[in-house]
Motif scaffolding. Sequence first.
Motif, PDB file in Angstrom:
ATOM      1  N   ARG A 152     -10.125 -19.161  17.453  1.00 56.38           N
ATOM      2  CA  ARG A 152      -9.174 -18.511  18.367  1.00 56.38           C
ATOM      3  C   ARG A 152      -8.778 -19.439  19.501  1.00 56.38           C
ATOM      4  N   LEU A 153      -9.756 -20.261  19.957  1.00 61.38           N
ATOM      5  CA  LEU A 153      -9.441 -21.206  21.039  1.00 61.38           C
ATOM      6  C   LEU A 153      -8.483 -22.276  20.532  1.00 61.38           C
ATOM      7  N   ARG A 156      -5.149 -20.760  20.357  1.00 61.52           N
ATOM      8  CA  ARG A 156      -4.579 -20.559  21.683  1.00 61.52           C
ATOM      9  C   ARG A 156      -3.895 -21.841  22.180  1.00 61.52           C
ATOM     10  N   THR A 159      -0.720 -22.436  20.153  1.00 61.41           N
ATOM     11  CA  THR A 159       0.399 -21.546  20.510  1.00 61.41           C
ATOM     12  C   THR A 159       0.910 -21.814  21.921  1.00 61.41           C
ATOM     13  N   LEU A 160       0.118 -22.451  22.748  1.00 62.13           N
ATOM     14  CA  LEU A 160       0.615 -22.822  24.075  1.00 62.13           C
ATOM     15  C   LEU A 160       1.331 -24.167  24.034  1.00 62.13           C
ATOM     16  N   GLY A 161       1.455 -24.724  22.835  1.00 63.19           N
ATOM     17  CA  GLY A 161       2.236 -25.955  22.686  1.00 63.19           C
ATOM     18  C   GLY A 161       1.402 -27.230  22.729  1.00 63.19           C
ATOM     19  N   GLY A 162       0.090 -27.122  22.566  1.00 66.18           N
ATOM     20  CA  GLY A 162      -0.765 -28.307  22.615  1.00 66.18           C
ATOM     21  C   GLY A 162      -0.765 -29.067  21.294  1.00 66.18           C
TER      22      GLY A 162
ATOM     23  N   ILE B  47       4.700 -16.783  14.617  1.00 67.88           N
ATOM     24  CA  ILE B  47       4.428 -17.824  15.604  1.00 67.88           C
ATOM     25  C   ILE B  47       4.129 -19.166  14.929  1.00 67.88           C
ATOM     26  N   ARG B  63      10.082 -22.980  20.878  1.00 63.65           N
ATOM     27  CA  ARG B  63       8.671 -22.658  20.702  1.00 63.65           C
ATOM     28  C   ARG B  63       8.016 -22.115  21.986  1.00 63.65           C
ATOM     29  N   ILE B  68       2.417 -15.352  22.824  1.00 62.71           N
ATOM     30  CA  ILE B  68       1.650 -14.425  21.988  1.00 62.71           C
ATOM     31  C   ILE B  68       0.394 -13.986  22.711  1.00 62.71           C
ATOM     32  N   PHE B  70      -3.070 -12.237  21.991  1.00 61.41           N
ATOM     33  CA  PHE B  70      -3.926 -11.915  20.852  1.00 61.41           C
ATOM     34  C   PHE B  70      -4.727 -10.636  21.101  1.00 61.41           C
ATOM     35  N   ALA B  74      -9.205 -14.857  24.027  1.00 64.03           N
ATOM     36  CA  ALA B  74      -9.168 -16.278  23.668  1.00 64.03           C
ATOM     37  C   ALA B  74      -8.929 -17.187  24.869  1.00 64.03           C
ATOM     38  N   LEU B  75      -9.567 -16.865  25.985  1.00 61.67           N
ATOM     39  CA  LEU B  75      -9.504 -17.772  27.138  1.00 61.67           C
ATOM     40  C   LEU B  75     -10.527 -18.883  26.913  1.00 61.67           C
ATOM     41  N   LEU B  76     -10.230 -20.087  27.430  1.00 63.73           N
ATOM     42  CA  LEU B  76     -11.200 -21.164  27.312  1.00 63.73           C
ATOM     43  C   LEU B  76     -12.347 -20.871  28.283  1.00 63.73           C
ATOM     44  N   LYS B  79     -12.938 -23.126  31.401  1.00 66.58           N
ATOM     45  CA  LYS B  79     -11.908 -23.284  32.420  1.00 66.58           C
ATOM     46  C   LYS B  79     -11.864 -22.040  33.295  1.00 66.58           C
ATOM     47  N   LEU B  87      -2.762 -23.764  31.960  1.00 69.74           N
ATOM     48  CA  LEU B  87      -2.878 -24.596  30.762  1.00 69.74           C
ATOM     49  C   LEU B  87      -1.561 -24.813  30.013  1.00 69.74           C
ATOM     50  N   GLY B  88      -0.863 -23.719  29.729  1.00 69.32           N
ATOM     51  CA  GLY B  88       0.376 -23.829  28.963  1.00 69.32           C
ATOM     52  C   GLY B  88       1.392 -24.720  29.651  1.00 69.32           C
ATOM     53  N   LEU B  91       0.294 -28.395  29.391  1.00 70.27           N
ATOM     54  CA  LEU B  91       0.471 -28.870  28.016  1.00 70.27           C
ATOM     55  C   LEU B  91       1.938 -29.180  27.731  1.00 70.27           C
ATOM     56  N   ASN B  92       2.828 -28.548  28.486  1.00 69.79           N
ATOM     57  CA  ASN B  92       4.252 -28.797  28.272  1.00 69.79           C
ATOM     58  C   ASN B  92       4.857 -29.720  29.324  1.00 69.79           C
ATOM     59  N   GLN B 135      -1.417 -15.994  31.472  1.00 69.88           N
ATOM     60  CA  GLN B 135      -1.328 -17.240  30.703  1.00 69.88           C
ATOM     61  C   GLN B 135      -0.037 -17.264  29.865  1.00 69.88           C
ATOM     62  N   VAL B 136       0.359 -16.099  29.404  1.00 60.47           N
ATOM     63  CA  VAL B 136       1.580 -16.001  28.600  1.00 60.47           C
ATOM     64  C   VAL B 136       2.813 -15.936  29.506  1.00 60.47           C
ATOM     65  N   MET B 139       4.605 -18.950  31.314  1.00 58.41           N
ATOM     66  CA  MET B 139       5.493 -19.804  30.519  1.00 58.41           C
ATOM     67  C   MET B 139       6.936 -19.300  30.523  1.00 58.41           C
TER      68      MET B 139
END
Lengths: 252, 250
Positions: A152-153, A156, A159-162, B47, B63, B68, B70, B74-76, B79, B87-88, B91-92, B135-136, B139
């Motif tokens: 799931r990680l 995640r 889906t966040l674009g990593g 997705i 994208r 999404i 879930f 599903a958090l890290l 962190k 994070l998102g 990452l972008n 988190q969603v 973005m």
Amino acid sequence: MTALDPRYAWVRRLLVLAILLAVWEAAGRANMLNPLYAPSPSQIGSALVELFGDGRIWPHLEATFSAALGGLLLGIIVGILLGVVAALVPFIAELIEPVMTLLNAIPRVVLAPLFVIWFGIGLSSKVALSFILVAVLIFFSVFTGIRQIDRRLVERIVTLGGDRAALVRHVYLPSVAAWVLGSLKVAVGFAFTGACVGEFVAASRGLGYLLSFAQSTYNAALMMAIIVLILAVVLIIFSLAGRLEKHLLRWS
Amino acid sequence: MRVRNLTISYSGEPVLEGASLDVDEGRFVSLVGPSGSGKSSLLRALIGLQKPLAGSIKTGLSRSEIGILFQDDALLPWKTARDNVALGLTLNGTTRRAALDEAETWLDRLGLGGLGDRFPRKLSGGQRKRVALAQVLVMKPRLILMDEPFASLDAIVRARIVRDVVALVEREKISVLLVTHDLEEAISLSDAVYLLSQGPRAHVTQHYAVPIPRPRDPVRARMHPAFAPLYEKLWSDLSREVDYPRAVAA
Ligand SMILES: Nc1ncnc2c1ncn2[C@@H]1O[C@H](COP(=O)(O)OP(=O)(O)O)[C@@H](O)[C@H]1O
Ligand SMILES: [Mg+2]
């Protein structure tokens, strides 16, 4: 029965220890114990003071620490590398896993005499023994850890674009670090076991060597002093490792 | 978003066959189906986490414009809440500073002000869900896919979060596709509801428009005069969809 306050458990333990030592000491002074076999705490204490007093302990401590920390470091690095590679490349896993399982199953200290033949009686044979003890342990924690990584990680991050690099940085590395840290204390214990056993088998320096020297001269006081010293060393390193673990795994 | 004739198969018999559905811009659409009917699989296909066997998906969105949520958060775990939200963005390509500022804003907006330094383990289930939501939302998605995100929460926490989510998506005009097995939730939140029949080879039925006006309070929506008749109709249709394949097999 009254409930014991868990905060003062250490006080109670210390108290009982002190009483035991006092009884032991008294028995020694009353000539009830043969000092050849069971030296009294004060005799052990003075043997310890003597070891430090004339400074001849330092080269031995240095030798044991070098071997243990060298083996620990190498074992962690190689254990991680092999674990990662085996987890990612099935062909390698097929080759390594049975070897590691075998190494894990046997008491690895039986390799000590072999390492003396291979690497001589110097530092390298002790490092090798520490290394093999630690590497197998770390290999398994990394190998099984990566295979059980939380899908799931991974999803995640995706889906966040990593990308792959982000996956390694945000999921794989922290996971691997967590597993390695989780076995760090055991690894430290293993590393010192390896160093001391290696020195005990054949060496000219180190705590293990002193132990075998004390044995060959029937010096029970010296032997016990060294055991106490090894205990103290491992406890200190343990608590350092424990702190490191607690700090780095504060999220768990 | 337009989904046409989507078929998903893991191995052997398809889980879902020929599913078609539309989510028009700014609309809240639900897909209701029994457990195991392939709701999660459908969202994973939308997705890109799962390759469909056949069919087409058109979103007209990039994208990063699709978020999404879930079933589980599903958090890290390593962190903090703030870092998880940021994070998102990082990452972008957003700078860390800007991402953390933005994350803080969203934490505040979702009622998590002051909890940014906490690790997920130190948050309650509802708080974690809000972090996952932040988190969603951070973005700035145009479409959010939700996979039974509220199922694990207890009733009161759930009602509060659902109310906040509805208010946010209404305000930001975000399209939503929610999959759930909870018919009441689907009707009270959505503009349109699709039903998914029992799998394998589950299929999507025609859609039902929900004539309850917006802005909407999800709790009040259940007392709207249109709610009960629609619920009644969907329930009987759903029961038929669920029982039908078994009746044939028997
Ligand atoms: N990764 C997978 N591999 C094989 N079968 C799967 C996998 N994921 C889901 N399935 C199967 O697909 C069906 C639908 O699952 P899912 O999409 O999770 O349904 P839902 O979300 O509606 O409960 C189930 O029968 C499930 O066992
Ligand atoms: Mg599901």
